[in-house]
Design a protein around this motif. Structure first.
Motif, PDB file in Angstrom:
ATOM      1  N   GLU A  11       0.801  -1.231   0.000  1.00  0.00           N
ATOM      2  CA  GLU A  11       0.000   0.000   0.000  1.00  0.00           C
ATOM      3  C   GLU A  11       0.829   1.274   0.000  1.00  0.00           C
ATOM      4  OE1 GLU A  11      -3.369  -0.113  -0.369  1.00  0.00           O
ATOM      5  OE2 GLU A  11      -2.993  -2.264  -0.580  1.00  0.00           O
ATOM      6  N   VAL A  12       2.150   1.164   0.062  1.00  0.00           N
ATOM      7  CA  VAL A  12       2.999   2.361   0.103  1.00  0.00           C
ATOM      8  C   VAL A  12       4.011   2.345  -1.029  1.00  0.00           C
ATOM      9  CG1 VAL A  12       2.765   2.705   2.593  1.00  0.00           C
ATOM     10  CG2 VAL A  12       4.644   1.313   1.715  1.00  0.00           C
ATOM     11  N   ALA A  13       4.496   3.528  -1.363  1.00  0.00           N
ATOM     12  CA  ALA A  13       5.562   3.683  -2.348  1.00  0.00           C
ATOM     13  C   ALA A  13       6.722   4.386  -1.656  1.00  0.00           C
ATOM     14  CB  ALA A  13       5.077   4.500  -3.534  1.00  0.00           C
ATOM     15  N   TRP A  14       7.937   3.943  -1.966  1.00  0.00           N
ATOM     16  CA  TRP A  14       9.140   4.554  -1.405  1.00  0.00           C
ATOM     17  C   TRP A  14       9.835   5.344  -2.500  1.00  0.00           C
ATOM     18  CZ3 TRP A  14      14.519   3.094  -2.192  1.00  0.00           C
ATOM     19  CH2 TRP A  14      15.407   3.759  -1.342  1.00  0.00           C
ATOM     20  N   GLY A  15      10.253   6.547  -2.176  1.00  0.00           N
ATOM     21  CA  GLY A  15      10.931   7.348  -3.171  1.00  0.00           C
ATOM     22  C   GLY A  15      11.347   8.696  -2.632  1.00  0.00           C
ATOM     23  N   VAL A  16      11.474   9.651  -3.563  1.00  0.00           N
ATOM     24  CA  VAL A  16      12.021  10.969  -3.253  1.00  0.00           C
ATOM     25  C   VAL A  16      11.045  12.061  -3.677  1.00  0.00           C
ATOM     26  CG1 VAL A  16      13.903  12.565  -3.773  1.00  0.00           C
ATOM     27  CG2 VAL A  16      14.366  10.122  -3.622  1.00  0.00           C
ATOM     28  N   SER A  17      10.891  13.043  -2.808  1.00  0.00           N
ATOM     29  CA  SER A  17      10.189  14.274  -3.167  1.00  0.00           C
ATOM     30  C   SER A  17      11.272  15.241  -3.631  1.00  0.00           C
ATOM     31  CB  SER A  17       9.446  14.846  -1.962  1.00  0.00           C
ATOM     32  OG  SER A  17       8.996  16.146  -2.251  1.00  0.00           O
ATOM     33  N   PRO A  18      11.441  15.422  -4.947  1.00  0.00           N
ATOM     34  CA  PRO A  18      12.546  16.256  -5.418  1.00  0.00           C
ATOM     35  C   PRO A  18      12.427  17.723  -5.016  1.00  0.00           C
ATOM     36  CG  PRO A  18      11.136  15.619  -7.251  1.00  0.00           C
ATOM     37  CD  PRO A  18      10.650  14.879  -6.043  1.00  0.00           C
ATOM     38  N   ASP A  19      11.210  18.236  -4.889  1.00  0.00           N
ATOM     39  CA  ASP A  19      11.027  19.628  -4.488  1.00  0.00           C
ATOM     40  C   ASP A  19      11.476  19.869  -3.051  1.00  0.00           C
ATOM     41  OD1 ASP A  19       9.932  20.108  -6.983  1.00  0.00           O
ATOM     42  OD2 ASP A  19       7.874  19.813  -6.289  1.00  0.00           O
ATOM     43  N   ARG A  20      11.279  18.875  -2.206  1.00  0.00           N
ATOM     44  CA  ARG A  20      11.611  19.019  -0.784  1.00  0.00           C
ATOM     45  C   ARG A  20      12.935  18.361  -0.420  1.00  0.00           C
ATOM     46  NH1 ARG A  20       6.579  20.231   1.940  1.00  0.00           N
ATOM     47  NH2 ARG A  20       4.946  20.266   0.390  1.00  0.00           N
ATOM     48  N   ARG A  21      13.520  17.616  -1.348  1.00  0.00           N
ATOM     49  CA  ARG A  21      14.780  16.899  -1.117  1.00  0.00           C
ATOM     50  C   ARG A  21      14.660  15.957   0.081  1.00  0.00           C
ATOM     51  NH1 ARG A  21      15.804  18.900  -5.663  1.00  0.00           N
ATOM     52  NH2 ARG A  21      17.593  20.222  -6.081  1.00  0.00           N
ATOM     53  N   LEU A  22      13.527  15.227   0.114  1.00  0.00           N
ATOM     54  CA  LEU A  22      13.275  14.275   1.189  1.00  0.00           C
ATOM     55  C   LEU A  22      12.944  12.911   0.596  1.00  0.00           C
ATOM     56  CD1 LEU A  22      11.012  16.401   3.556  1.00  0.00           C
ATOM     57  CD2 LEU A  22      13.339  15.630   4.025  1.00  0.00           C
ATOM     58  N   ALA A  23      13.417  11.868   1.246  1.00  0.00           N
ATOM     59  CA  ALA A  23      13.112  10.497   0.841  1.00  0.00           C
ATOM     60  C   ALA A  23      12.207   9.879   1.903  1.00  0.00           C
ATOM     61  CB  ALA A  23      14.394   9.680   0.707  1.00  0.00           C
ATOM     62  N   GLY A  24      11.227   9.100   1.453  1.00  0.00           N
ATOM     63  CA  GLY A  24      10.337   8.459   2.405  1.00  0.00           C
ATOM     64  C   GLY A  24       9.229   7.681   1.722  1.00  0.00           C
ATOM     65  N   TYR A  25       8.204   7.366   2.483  1.00  0.00           N
ATOM     66  CA  TYR A  25       7.105   6.516   2.042  1.00  0.00           C
ATOM     67  C   TYR A  25       5.808   7.311   1.985  1.00  0.00           C
ATOM     68  CZ  TYR A  25      10.244   2.645   3.185  1.00  0.00           C
ATOM     69  OH  TYR A  25      11.294   1.774   3.232  1.00  0.00           O
ATOM     70  N   VAL A  26       5.017   7.059   0.939  1.00  0.00           N
ATOM     71  CA  VAL A  26       3.701   7.673   0.794  1.00  0.00           C
ATOM     72  C   VAL A  26       2.682   6.588   0.428  1.00  0.00           C
ATOM     73  CG1 VAL A  26       4.599   9.926   0.068  1.00  0.00           C
ATOM     74  CG2 VAL A  26       3.995   8.225  -1.650  1.00  0.00           C
ATOM     75  N   ASP A  27       1.415   6.909   0.604  1.00  0.00           N
ATOM     76  CA  ASP A  27       0.339   6.016   0.169  1.00  0.00           C
ATOM     77  C   ASP A  27       0.414   5.912  -1.354  1.00  0.00           C
ATOM     78  OD1 ASP A  27      -2.050   4.812  -0.612  1.00  0.00           O
ATOM     79  OD2 ASP A  27      -3.322   6.166   0.551  1.00  0.00           O
ATOM     80  N   ARG A  28       0.564   4.725  -1.871  1.00  0.00           N
ATOM     81  CA  ARG A  28       0.751   4.555  -3.318  1.00  0.00           C
ATOM     82  C   ARG A  28      -0.481   4.968  -4.118  1.00  0.00           C
ATOM     83  NH1 ARG A  28      -0.521  -0.107  -6.350  1.00  0.00           N
ATOM     84  NH2 ARG A  28      -1.999  -1.454  -5.289  1.00  0.00           N
ATOM     85  N   HIS A  29      -1.644   4.956  -3.489  1.00  0.00           N
ATOM     86  CA  HIS A  29      -2.875   5.330  -4.172  1.00  0.00           C
ATOM     87  C   HIS A  29      -2.968   6.846  -4.398  1.00  0.00           C
ATOM     88  CE1 HIS A  29      -4.174   1.215  -3.848  1.00  0.00           C
ATOM     89  NE2 HIS A  29      -3.953   1.252  -2.545  1.00  0.00           N
ATOM     90  N   ALA A  30      -2.051   7.602  -3.804  1.00  0.00           N
ATOM     91  CA  ALA A  30      -2.024   9.053  -3.983  1.00  0.00           C
ATOM     92  C   ALA A  30      -1.067   9.463  -5.094  1.00  0.00           C
ATOM     93  CB  ALA A  30      -1.626   9.732  -2.676  1.00  0.00           C
ATOM     94  N   LEU A  31      -0.576   8.484  -5.874  1.00  0.00           N
ATOM     95  CA  LEU A  31       0.367   8.761  -6.952  1.00  0.00           C
ATOM     96  C   LEU A  31      -0.195   8.345  -8.296  1.00  0.00           C
ATOM     97  CD1 LEU A  31       3.670   7.383  -5.373  1.00  0.00           C
ATOM     98  CD2 LEU A  31       2.870   9.758  -5.392  1.00  0.00           C
ATOM     99  N   ASP A  32       0.183   9.100  -9.312  1.00  0.00           N
ATOM    100  CA  ASP A  32      -0.158   8.754 -10.681  1.00  0.00           C
ATOM    101  C   ASP A  32       1.124   8.923 -11.487  1.00  0.00           C
ATOM    102  OD1 ASP A  32      -1.604   8.025 -12.908  1.00  0.00           O
ATOM    103  OD2 ASP A  32      -2.547   9.976 -13.169  1.00  0.00           O
TER     104      ASP A  32
END
Length: 123
Positions: free
Chosen positions: A99-120
């Protein structure tokens, strides 16, 4: 935090820059901050291959956040909250785990986990 701790900024190549052909293990190890660098014991962002050794590397898949979602330090929804990502922000996905995706928020320069259903996937 020292700027040298954020390898993600160093690893981001300019558009059209030629890829490196070889790597050498020389010098001292660099302190890695997993909040700012997509590095885990089992997997790392391929853009960091010059700086860290990992059993596996992943190329980022560009995604767009479709609704407000929290970025967590671990895959548990009870883990430390790193940031709140808003709809329309970029997220570079490196792995999807149930249920989660691991990756990087390039705008914030942060790595972590988000709900995968909130990504396209970005087009």
């Amino acid at each position: 935090m020292k700027s040298s701790d954020n390898l993600w900024e160093k690893a981001s190549l300019a558009p059209g820059a030629p890829p490196r052909k070889s790597f050498a293990l020389t010098g001292h190890s660099v302190a890695i901050d997993p909040r700012h660098n997509a590095v885990r014991p089992d997997l790392a962002d391929v853009r960091l291959a010059e700086y860290v050794f990992a059993p596996h590397y992943a190329a980022p898949m560009p995604c767009i956040v479709t609704r407000t979602v929290t970025l967590h330090a671990t895959s548990s929804p009870d883990s430390e909250l790193l940031a709140e990502l808003r709809a329309g922000e970029a997220f570079e996905c490196l792995e999807v785990l149930r249920e989660v995706a691991w990756g990087v928020s390039p705008d914030r320069r942060l790595a972590g986990y988000v709900d995968r259903h909130a990504l396209d996937q970005a087009k």
